[in-house]
Design a protein around this motif. Structure first.
Motif, short mmCIF file in Angstrom:
data_model
loop_
_atom_site.label_atom_id
_atom_site.label_comp_id
_atom_site.label_asym_id
_atom_site.label_seq_id
_atom_site.Cartn_x
_atom_site.Cartn_y
_atom_site.Cartn_z
N LEU A 18 8.51 2.61 1.07
CA LEU A 18 7.53 1.64 1.56
C LEU A 18 7.96 0.21 1.24
O LEU A 18 7.79 -0.70 2.05
CB LEU A 18 6.15 1.92 0.95
CG LEU A 18 5.30 2.96 1.65
CD1 LEU A 18 4.06 3.29 0.82
CD2 LEU A 18 4.89 2.48 3.03
N ARG A 19 8.53 0.04 0.06
CA ARG A 19 9.03 -1.29 -0.32
C ARG A 19 10.11 -1.76 0.65
O ARG A 19 10.12 -2.93 1.06
CB ARG A 19 9.60 -1.23 -1.74
CG ARG A 19 10.23 -2.53 -2.24
CD ARG A 19 11.13 -2.26 -3.43
NE ARG A 19 12.26 -1.41 -3.05
CZ ARG A 19 13.06 -0.80 -3.95
NH1 ARG A 19 12.82 -0.92 -5.23
NH2 ARG A 19 14.08 -0.06 -3.52
N ASP A 20 10.97 -0.86 1.06
CA ASP A 20 12.13 -1.24 1.85
C ASP A 20 11.87 -1.27 3.36
O ASP A 20 12.52 -2.02 4.08
CB ASP A 20 13.30 -0.28 1.57
CG ASP A 20 13.80 -0.38 0.13
OD1 ASP A 20 13.49 -1.40 -0.53
OD2 ASP A 20 14.48 0.56 -0.32
N TRP A 25 6.83 7.53 7.65
CA TRP A 25 6.35 8.90 7.71
C TRP A 25 7.11 9.66 6.63
O TRP A 25 8.34 9.66 6.63
CB TRP A 25 6.62 9.53 9.06
CG TRP A 25 5.72 9.07 10.16
CD1 TRP A 25 5.93 8.03 11.01
CD2 TRP A 25 4.46 9.63 10.53
NE1 TRP A 25 4.89 7.91 11.89
CE2 TRP A 25 3.97 8.89 11.62
CE3 TRP A 25 3.70 10.71 10.04
CZ2 TRP A 25 2.75 9.17 12.23
CZ3 TRP A 25 2.49 11.00 10.65
CH2 TRP A 25 2.03 10.24 11.73
N TYR A 26 6.41 10.29 5.70
CA TYR A 26 7.04 11.18 4.73
C TYR A 26 6.70 12.61 5.12
O TYR A 26 5.52 12.96 5.24
CB TYR A 26 6.57 10.89 3.31
CG TYR A 26 7.15 11.89 2.33
CD1 TYR A 26 8.35 11.62 1.70
CD2 TYR A 26 6.53 13.12 2.09
CE1 TYR A 26 8.93 12.55 0.84
CE2 TYR A 26 7.10 14.05 1.24
CZ TYR A 26 8.29 13.76 0.62
OH TYR A 26 8.86 14.70 -0.21
N LEU A 27 7.73 13.45 5.28
CA LEU A 27 7.53 14.84 5.65
C LEU A 27 8.30 15.75 4.70
O LEU A 27 9.50 15.54 4.47
CB LEU A 27 8.05 15.12 7.06
CG LEU A 27 7.32 14.58 8.27
CD1 LEU A 27 7.59 13.09 8.45
CD2 LEU A 27 7.77 15.33 9.52
N ASP A 28 7.62 16.75 4.16
CA ASP A 28 8.34 17.84 3.51
C ASP A 28 9.12 18.61 4.57
O ASP A 28 8.84 18.51 5.77
CB ASP A 28 7.36 18.78 2.81
CG ASP A 28 6.92 18.25 1.45
OD1 ASP A 28 7.47 17.24 0.99
OD2 ASP A 28 6.00 18.87 0.85
N GLN A 142 -3.65 -3.17 -0.04
CA GLN A 142 -4.49 -2.06 -0.46
C GLN A 142 -3.65 -0.82 -0.76
O GLN A 142 -3.83 -0.16 -1.79
CB GLN A 142 -5.54 -1.74 0.60
CG GLN A 142 -6.46 -0.59 0.19
CD GLN A 142 -7.31 -0.08 1.33
OE1 GLN A 142 -6.81 0.24 2.39
NE2 GLN A 142 -8.62 0.00 1.10
N THR A 143 -2.74 -0.49 0.13
CA THR A 143 -1.89 0.68 -0.07
C THR A 143 -1.10 0.59 -1.36
O THR A 143 -1.08 1.53 -2.17
CB THR A 143 -0.93 0.86 1.12
OG1 THR A 143 -1.68 1.08 2.31
CG2 THR A 143 0.01 2.04 0.90
N MET A 144 -0.46 -0.53 -1.57
CA MET A 144 0.47 -0.66 -2.70
C MET A 144 -0.26 -0.85 -4.03
O MET A 144 0.14 -0.27 -5.04
CB MET A 144 1.44 -1.82 -2.45
CG MET A 144 2.26 -1.67 -1.17
SD MET A 144 3.13 -0.08 -1.00
CE MET A 144 4.39 -0.25 -2.26
#
Length: 236
Positions: A18-20, A25-28, A142-144
């Motif tokens: 998220l920083r970069d 989208w994060y998926l297993d 808010q997210t971070m």
């Protein structure tokens, strides 16, 4: 981080991505997109750019009643989606796949030393737990600061996320999947759901997309060749 099954590496991966990249989208590896166009999911977040006049938020008792009476997500309910766009109160860290139980039942009691919470609210059915391995998140303040920060810090403290002796296998007393502890712990999943519930009024409707028409989850199968299914998703 050497104990991989504590899953303490996952919040760090998400925070750095998220920083970069700003939005991810994060998926297993068990998650597969079934649609190329996921703009209807992203709309739930981008609505914050233009919202000016939200309808009043329902009180807790009315939201309890809504949870009891409305059908659980199935596909893409356009009426609920339109209502969510109008309210535009969902967070910018969205989960998607329901895990089949509440948060309190699968979260080690010692976690509450780190995250004071309201147990009476956490026992309610609107405090459902969702899979931590499928996330759409946008880098907003808010997210971070309200979500990822605490998720990340908990990962750095073994006794917060990786409780000693914790097990994944649950035994739900009298098939109660919400109000009684089932003797198990879901590590990163327990933590992110607890953080989100604390932030969003113990109501899963504000931290999940409520849309399930664009993915499927396959766990525990044999290794297959999915090269012919690979592609890019589109956000219009």
């Amino acid at each position: 981080m050497r104990t991989l099954r504590d899953y303490r590496w996952k919040p760090i991966v998400i925070a750095e991505a998220l920083r970069d990249f700003g939005a991810i989208w994060y998926l297993d590896s068990s998650v597969f997109f079934t649609k190329a166009n996921v703009s209807h999911v992203c709309d739930l977040v981008t609505c914050h750019r233009n919202v000016t006049d939200r309808p009043p938020m329902l009180p807790s008792a009315a939201r309890d009643l809504r949870e009891a009476n409305e059908k659980h997500e199935d596909g893409w309910n356009r009426d609920i989606w339109a209502r969510n766009l109008k309210e535009c109160r969902k967070g910018q860290y969205l989960l998607h796949g329901y895990s089949g139980h509440g948060i309190l039942s699968v979260t080690h009691p010692n976690v509450y030393t780190y995250f004071p919470t309201n147990p009476s609210q956490l026992k309610k059915q609107k405090a459902k737990m969702y899979d931590a391995g499928f996330v759409y998140a946008v880098n907003t303040r808010q997210t971070m600061m309200d979500i990822v920060k605490w998720y990340f810090l908990c990962a750095l403290q073994q006794d917060c996320m990786g409780q000693k002796g914790a097990v994944l296998g649950c035994h739900f007393p009298n098939e109660d999947r919400f109000s009684a502890y089932a003797g198990c712990h879901r590590f990163d999943q327990s933590i992110i759901n607890l953080v989100l519930a604390n932030q969003f009024w113990y109501d899963r409707r504000y931290y999940v997309s409520e849309i399930v028409d664009f993915f499927r989850i396959e766990r525990g199968g044999s290794q297959l060749n999915y090269d012919d299914q690979l592609g890019c998703i589109r956000v219009l």
